[in-house]
Design an enzyme around this catalytic site. Structure first.
Site, PDB file in Angstrom:
ATOM      1  N   TYR A   4       6.972  -8.551   1.887  1.00 28.58           N
ATOM      2  CA  TYR A   4       5.947  -9.569   2.028  1.00 28.58           C
ATOM      3  C   TYR A   4       6.584 -10.661   2.894  1.00 28.58           C
ATOM      4  CZ  TYR A   4       2.883  -7.577  -1.547  1.00 28.58           C
ATOM      5  OH  TYR A   4       2.035  -6.762  -2.246  1.00 28.58           O
ATOM      6  N   ARG A  11      -9.799 -12.226  -7.294  1.00 34.55           N
ATOM      7  CA  ARG A  11      -9.686 -11.118  -8.244  1.00 34.55           C
ATOM      8  C   ARG A  11     -10.208 -11.573  -9.606  1.00 34.55           C
ATOM      9  NH1 ARG A  11      -3.489  -9.118  -6.700  1.00 34.55           N
ATOM     10  NH2 ARG A  11      -3.909  -8.650  -4.496  1.00 34.55           N
ATOM     11  N   LYS A  63       1.910  -1.860   7.035  1.00 36.29           N
ATOM     12  CA  LYS A  63       1.020  -1.438   5.959  1.00 36.29           C
ATOM     13  C   LYS A  63      -0.213  -2.342   5.896  1.00 36.29           C
ATOM     14  CE  LYS A  63       1.092  -0.452   0.960  1.00 36.29           C
ATOM     15  NZ  LYS A  63       0.052  -1.399   0.493  1.00 36.29           N
ATOM     16  N   HIS A  77      -5.031  -1.712   0.382  1.00 36.03           N
ATOM     17  CA  HIS A  77      -4.329  -2.256  -0.784  1.00 36.03           C
ATOM     18  C   HIS A  77      -4.995  -1.820  -2.084  1.00 36.03           C
ATOM     19  CE1 HIS A  77      -0.953  -5.216  -1.151  1.00 36.03           C
ATOM     20  NE2 HIS A  77      -1.305  -5.185  -2.414  1.00 36.03           N
ATOM     21  N   ARG A 122      -7.712  -4.121  -3.515  1.00 32.53           N
ATOM     22  CA  ARG A 122      -7.331  -5.366  -4.183  1.00 32.53           C
ATOM     23  C   ARG A 122      -7.477  -6.605  -3.299  1.00 32.53           C
ATOM     24  NH1 ARG A 122      -4.420  -4.951  -8.796  1.00 32.53           N
ATOM     25  NH2 ARG A 122      -2.977  -6.655  -8.362  1.00 32.53           N
ATOM     26  N   ASP A 159      -2.303   5.185   1.818  1.00 32.85           N
ATOM     27  CA  ASP A 159      -2.487   4.942   0.390  1.00 32.85           C
ATOM     28  C   ASP A 159      -3.901   4.434   0.150  1.00 32.85           C
ATOM     29  OD1 ASP A 159      -2.763   2.087   0.483  1.00 32.85           O
ATOM     30  OD2 ASP A 159      -0.633   1.776   0.233  1.00 32.85           O
ATOM     31  N   SER A 160      -4.223   4.226  -1.109  1.00 32.12           N
ATOM     32  CA  SER A 160      -5.514   3.684  -1.580  1.00 32.12           C
ATOM     33  C   SER A 160      -6.446   4.770  -2.091  1.00 32.12           C
ATOM     34  CB  SER A 160      -6.227   2.858  -0.506  1.00 32.12           C
ATOM     35  OG  SER A 160      -5.439   1.748  -0.102  1.00 32.12           O
ATOM     36  N   VAL A 218      -5.608   7.368  -4.166  1.00 38.60           N
ATOM     37  CA  VAL A 218      -4.996   8.662  -4.479  1.00 38.60           C
ATOM     38  C   VAL A 218      -4.758   8.768  -5.986  1.00 38.60           C
ATOM     39  CG1 VAL A 218      -2.984  10.139  -4.153  1.00 38.60           C
ATOM     40  CG2 VAL A 218      -3.901   8.820  -2.225  1.00 38.60           C
ATOM     41  N   ARG A 219      -5.248   9.840  -6.575  1.00 34.96           N
ATOM     42  CA  ARG A 219      -5.081  10.050  -8.012  1.00 34.96           C
ATOM     43  C   ARG A 219      -4.520  11.430  -8.360  1.00 34.96           C
ATOM     44  NH1 ARG A 219      -5.701   5.529  -7.398  1.00 34.96           N
ATOM     45  NH2 ARG A 219      -7.096   4.023  -8.406  1.00 34.96           N
ATOM     46  N   GLY A 261       0.260   4.964  -6.026  1.00 28.27           N
ATOM     47  CA  GLY A 261       0.254   3.666  -6.661  1.00 28.27           C
ATOM     48  C   GLY A 261      -0.063   3.699  -8.138  1.00 28.27           C
ATOM     49  N   ARG A 262      -1.300   3.389  -8.504  1.00 28.61           N
ATOM     50  CA  ARG A 262      -1.661   3.179  -9.902  1.00 28.61           C
ATOM     51  C   ARG A 262      -1.298   4.332 -10.842  1.00 28.61           C
ATOM     52  NH1 ARG A 262      -6.242   0.477  -7.306  1.00 28.61           N
ATOM     53  NH2 ARG A 262      -6.388  -1.712  -7.973  1.00 28.61           N
TER      54      ARG A 262
END
Length: 386
Positions: A157, A192, A258, A282, A285, A313-314, A316-317, A336-337
């Protein structure tokens, strides 16, 4: 003797037979093998603030929903009698040899879901040879994670203080991080509602600023209130494409940007001499109502035409999701999650379970669809509906 790591990497699909054989002794997997079921279990276990921080999205959550809908619209077209017995997942991305086209994406503040946070995730990834992309907002320092990690990249960041940016980059290089992933879409936090309704931001509670608190440049300037100083230097909204030359001056390895969602931005990354891009929103988000990341992926991949390495990304499960992203032009996927939910439910073992399930399903999907190697995938292997 074959090590645990070598055994697990040999054939990811063998994980299903391991599960079935364990069943002969009435042993069942401790977590679901359908990774989409993990979120509900994590919601039951975690404090509300922690779950909402991980699962929450910008605004109404419309972008996160669009991410999943984009995957559902793409249907895999299996091909028969292709002699696909191998299912080779190996690839090379940003100078790193990967046993599979999957990395643990940069998710910060992991201590809010498990005390060992990024350390547990990195250890799990190492047993499978999967690289970890460590977030600047990690709840353990980049040096601490390096001690337990295998292959590792660093996610930046980009702070408003250039001296601090240089210090972070030098520390990452010294700790063995080989590639740099620069997140462009989070120079300020989005609206958020989940976090706002909870009045909860972990950074203000000194969670996720450990890399700053351990940095000599930061501490020299922070004074008596490091949290306030962090809030003042975290974002850098004034950055432009011309500033990328600064990164090249201070990082001698591969660099990926990214948060790319537009073809013009992808072309500018090529013109700037970047090594890669991550097509990402993201995980929904940052901007409510934004385009689904998977919808932009094939357009961007076509536009850059192998001039730069494309990651994704974003949303993907599952292993099937990874297959679809690869078919649409990604060379690798940042997860990610799902691994965060695995971490919340069972620590290091939970992250390992998520990765083994994901990679087993990816290998089986590849083979059952008639392919020997992930490099053979293309948009011809998908059918879009609706």
């Amino acid at each position: 003797m074959i090590s645990r790591r070598e055994e697990e990497r040999r054939m990811y699909a063998d994980f299903q037979f391991e599960i079935y054989l364990n069943g002969l002794n009435d042993v069942r997997p401790p977590l679901p093998t359908d990774l989409t079921r993990l979120e509900a279990l994590a919601r039951e276990k975690l404090p509300r603030e922690a779950y909402d921080y991980v699962a929450g999205s910008a605004g109404t959550g419309d972008t996160a929903v669009a991410n999943r809908e984009a995957f559902r619209r793409r249907r895999i077209v299996p091909r028969m009698l292709r002699g696909a017995a191998g299912g080779d997942l190996t690839t090379r991305v940003l100078g790193t040899d990967l046993p599979a086209p999957v990395l643990l994406g940069p998710v910060g503040v992991l201590n809010i879901v498990h005390p060992e946070g990024e350390l547990a995730a990195a250890r799990a990834a190492r047993t499978l040879g999967v690289p970890v992309v460590l977030s600047t907002a990690a709840s353990h320092t980049l040096e601490e994670v390096a001690e337990v990690a295998g292959p590792r990249w660093y996610q930046l960041y980009w702070p408003g203080d250039r001296d601090l940016a240089v210090s972070l980059l030098r520390r990452a290089r010294a700790a063995g991080y080989t590639a740099l992933v620069v997140t462009l879409d989070t120079f300020t936090l989005a609206w958020r509602p989940y976090d706002l309704d909870n009045a909860y931001l972990p950074f203000l509670r000194r969670i996720g600023i450990q890399n700053y608190l351990a940095d000599p440049v930061f501490t020299a300037k922070a004074g008596d209130d490091p949290v306030l100083h962090w809030a003042g230097v975290f974002g850098n909204p004034g950055l432009t494409w011309d500033d990328l030359a600064f990164l090249r001056e201070h990082w001698d390895g591969p660099i990926a940007l990214k948060g790319i969602q537009a073809t013009d931005d992808a072309r500018r990354a090529v013109d700037a001499g970047m090594d890669g891009i991550v097509v990402s929103n993201h995980g929904g988000r940052q901007v409510d109502g934004a385009v689904a990341a998977l919808d932009t992926l094939p357009i961007i991949a076509h536009a850059v035409d192998d001039q730069i390495e494309v990651l994704f990304d974003s949303g993907v499960r599952t292993g099937a999701d990874v297959f679809k992203a690869l078919a649409l032009g990604a060379k690798a996927v940042l997860l990610g999650r799902p691994y965060v939910y695995g971490l919340a439910l069972d620590g290091e073992d939970g992250v390992r379970h998520v990765l083994r399930c994901l990679l087993a399903e990816l290998e089986l999907t590849l083979r059952l669809s008639g392919h020997d190697h992930v490099a053979a995938l293309s948009s011809d292997d998908l059918h879009e509906v609706g």
